[in-house]
Motif scaffolding. Structure first.
Motif, short mmCIF file in Angstrom:
data_model
loop_
_atom_site.label_atom_id
_atom_site.label_comp_id
_atom_site.label_asym_id
_atom_site.label_seq_id
_atom_site.Cartn_x
_atom_site.Cartn_y
_atom_site.Cartn_z
N GLU A 69 0.85 -1.19 0.00
CA GLU A 69 0.00 0.00 0.00
C GLU A 69 0.89 1.24 0.00
OE1 GLU A 69 -3.72 -1.84 2.60
OE2 GLU A 69 -2.27 -0.53 3.56
N TRP A 70 0.39 2.29 -0.66
CA TRP A 70 1.16 3.53 -0.79
C TRP A 70 0.27 4.74 -0.59
CZ3 TRP A 70 6.37 2.87 -1.76
CH2 TRP A 70 6.75 1.62 -2.25
N LEU A 71 0.83 5.76 0.05
CA LEU A 71 0.20 7.07 0.06
C LEU A 71 0.53 7.78 -1.25
CD1 LEU A 71 1.30 8.10 3.66
CD2 LEU A 71 -0.84 7.00 3.01
N LEU B 50 -4.47 -3.81 -8.90
CA LEU B 50 -4.28 -2.47 -8.37
C LEU B 50 -5.62 -1.94 -7.90
CD1 LEU B 50 -2.10 -0.35 -7.91
CD2 LEU B 50 -2.61 0.58 -10.16
N THR B 51 -5.72 -1.61 -6.63
CA THR B 51 -6.98 -1.16 -6.05
C THR B 51 -6.77 0.15 -5.31
OG1 THR B 51 -6.59 -2.57 -4.11
CG2 THR B 51 -8.00 -3.45 -5.85
N VAL B 52 -7.89 0.80 -4.99
CA VAL B 52 -7.87 2.09 -4.31
C VAL B 52 -8.48 1.92 -2.93
CG1 VAL B 52 -8.62 4.50 -4.40
CG2 VAL B 52 -8.13 3.26 -6.52
N GLU B 53 -7.79 2.46 -1.93
CA GLU B 53 -8.29 2.45 -0.55
C GLU B 53 -9.22 3.64 -0.33
OE1 GLU B 53 -7.64 0.13 1.87
OE2 GLU B 53 -6.69 -1.03 0.28
N PRO B 54 -9.97 3.65 0.76
CA PRO B 54 -10.97 4.71 0.96
C PRO B 54 -10.40 6.11 0.95
CG PRO B 54 -11.39 2.90 2.45
CD PRO B 54 -10.10 2.58 1.78
N GLY B 55 -9.16 6.30 1.42
CA GLY B 55 -8.57 7.63 1.44
C GLY B 55 -7.80 7.98 0.18
N GLY B 56 -7.85 7.11 -0.82
CA GLY B 56 -7.13 7.35 -2.06
C GLY B 56 -5.78 6.67 -2.12
N GLN B 57 -5.40 5.93 -1.08
CA GLN B 57 -4.15 5.17 -1.15
C GLN B 57 -4.25 4.11 -2.24
OE1 GLN B 57 -6.39 5.28 1.50
NE2 GLN B 57 -5.29 4.74 3.39
N LEU B 58 -3.11 3.76 -2.81
CA LEU B 58 -3.07 2.71 -3.82
C LEU B 58 -2.53 1.43 -3.19
CD1 LEU B 58 -1.77 4.38 -7.10
CD2 LEU B 58 -4.11 3.83 -6.44
N GLU B 59 -3.10 0.31 -3.59
CA GLU B 59 -2.60 -0.99 -3.16
C GLU B 59 -2.34 -1.86 -4.39
OE1 GLU B 59 -3.99 -3.63 0.32
OE2 GLU B 59 -5.02 -4.46 -1.43
N LEU C 150 4.47 8.07 -5.18
CA LEU C 150 4.11 7.17 -4.09
C LEU C 150 5.04 7.39 -2.91
CD1 LEU C 150 3.59 3.84 -6.10
CD2 LEU C 150 1.86 5.51 -5.42
N VAL C 151 4.47 7.42 -1.73
CA VAL C 151 5.24 7.59 -0.49
C VAL C 151 4.99 6.39 0.40
CG1 VAL C 151 5.54 8.96 1.61
CG2 VAL C 151 5.21 10.10 -0.59
N GLY C 152 6.09 5.78 0.90
CA GLY C 152 5.97 4.64 1.79
C GLY C 152 6.06 5.09 3.24
N ALA C 153 4.93 5.11 3.93
CA ALA C 153 4.87 5.45 5.35
C ALA C 153 3.66 4.75 5.95
CB ALA C 153 4.78 6.95 5.57
#
Length: 442
Positions: free
Chosen positions: A54-56, A88-97, A131-134
């Motif tokens: 998952e990525w921000l 590739l899917t989208v999380e509720p806050g717009g994060q990518l998985e 993409l940011v990994g945090a």
């Protein structure tokens, strides 16, 4: 395998595929128990491996600025045209998985996901995004991007116990490692041993890969704030069952006694019952097998059995390839018999600190999230486990580059009792303004 992007993030998607997910036949309590036992632990020799990263998503030049919904929509539209080996899917806050297909080897898994990430980054870069990994967004408060009945219901349900649910849904990211359940027979690769090891090794992985010490640009006092959020969500939703029995029976009981998040409707908002367990629903109503399949996707324990085991406790990691180290270490400690035995012996003394309370709602997991490898016992166990993983990786066909990455992490962090969270905290204490923000996005 998927070559398109969908708005079905991990939080409430239908990704737990079962042989009854389309069955509209009502199920009894006994049938639920039998179905869960039959689908959630598929045993056999460990042969496949997977990872979900998952990525921000942030602005490339100024990651401290929020990305507008319109820019996210444009980026996702562009990504729909990209053929990928992973889903590739989208999380509720717009994060990518990005979720890999089952791979026959560690290097196959790494190769598929690395190629897919390269393609995704190229498309996003053309949109001015990256993409940011945090483990938790260090800058922004949670804001929901996807507006759908299931996310409305989830938000309403989780809001009853505070704000942790919104943070989890919209501001968190992780590296989730997926492993085969293991042999039916006992031994280092047996499913009972692997189930136990996943929960006892979990705090070591939380501590070693902690990478979420900031919320709203300020330290929270926890090296893994993401794990703190999971501990603040009720145990019925985000907890594990007891480990003192057969895994299948324990998980089946847990599923039945877990609260129902929502009752889906074809039209209008979904009902969000308060305090109704699935067991009670089978006795007072008529849930279907499809309702059960959906219920399974609304439970978020640190180790989720989905036929295979999904380890969900690792924070997203910094850098383009930071996700490879937790994947490689975890795969080695579970799929190499010698390393698995070493890991078992290393974490066994830690079990007493859990006080027989299910993960993650016990003192051991709390200490891992708060102090990380600053805890001497967790540090000692991590050193042993990382060393065993490094030695095992060549036996699993890992390339020298992957082994070097694990060894480098061992040297830079584990032996020093540190994690990426400490790097972030050092930067916050030593820098300010734009310099700090540039470092956080590196």
């Amino acid at each position: 395998m998927s070559d398109s992007i969908s708005d079905d993030g991990d939080c409430t998607d239908g990704s737990v595929r079962t042989d009854f997910s389309d069955d509209r036949t009502a199920v009894t309590e006994a049938e639920v128990e039998a179905l869960v036992k039959g689908i959630c632990f598929k045993t056999g020799p460990p042969r496949t491996l997977g990872v979900e990263v998952e990525w921000l998503v942030h602005e490339l030049r100024q990651p401290q600025l929020p990305v507008t919904p319109e820019r996210l929509e444009a980026a996702y539209a562009a990504l729909r045209t990209v053929p990928l080996g992973s889903a590739l899917t989208v999380e509720p806050g717009g994060q990518l998985e990005l979720s890999s297909p089952p791979a026959a080897s560690l290097m196959e898994c790494i190769g598929t996901v690395s190629a897919d990430l390269d393609a995704v980054r190229r498309v996003l870069a053309r949109q001015g995004l990256g993409l940011v990994g945090a483990g938790h967004d260090p800058w922004h408060t949670p804001r929901r991007f996807l507006r759908e009945p299931r996310y409305d219901a989830m938000e309403a349900c989780l809001d009853r116990t505070g704000t942790a649910g919104r943070h989890m849904m919209c501001a968190s990211a992780s590296v989730q490692v997926c492993l085969d359940a293991g042999h039916e027979e006992p031994g280092p690769l047996g499913h009972t041993r692997r189930w136990w090891l996943a929960h006892q090794l979990g705090p070591v992985l939380v501590a070693a890969f902690a990478n979420s010490p900031l919320v709203g640009r300020r330290p929270t006092g926890w090296v893994s704030t993401r794990q703190l959020l999971w501990m603040e969500i009720d145990a019925g939703r985000a907890g594990a069952p007891p480990l003192d029995g057969d895994p299948r029976a324990a998980w089946a009981r847990h599923v039945l006694d877990a609260p129902v998040m929502c009752v889906r409707r074809d039209g209008g908002p979904w009902e969000v019952p308060d305090g109704l367990t699935f067991r009670q629903w089978t006795r007072s109503g008529a849930p279907t097998a499809a309702d059960l399949a959906y219920h399974l996707t609304t439970l978020f324990p640190p180790v989720r059995p989905r036929g295979h085991l999904e380890l969900r406790m690792i924070d997203a990691q910094p850098g383009d390839d930071g996700w490879i180290v937790p994947l490689a270490v975890t795969a080695a400690l579970f799929d190499d018999p010698q390393a698995a035995e070493t890991a078992y012996r290393a974490v066994k003394p830690l079990a007493e600190r859990a006080e027989s309370r299910p993960a993650p709602h016990n003192p051991l997991w709390l200490d891992a999230a708060r102090t990380g490898l600053g805890d001497p016992e967790l540090r000692e166990a991590a050193v042993t486990c990382f060393t065993a993983a490094s030695q095992a990786l060549p036996r699993l066909g890992a390339t020298p580059e992957v082994v070097d990455a694990v060894d480098g992490y061992l040297e830079r962090y584990v032996l020093r009792g540190r994690s990426p969270a400490d790097d972030l905290l050092d930067r916050v204490r030593g820098t300010a303004g734009r310099a700090q923000e540039r470092e956080l996005s590196a």
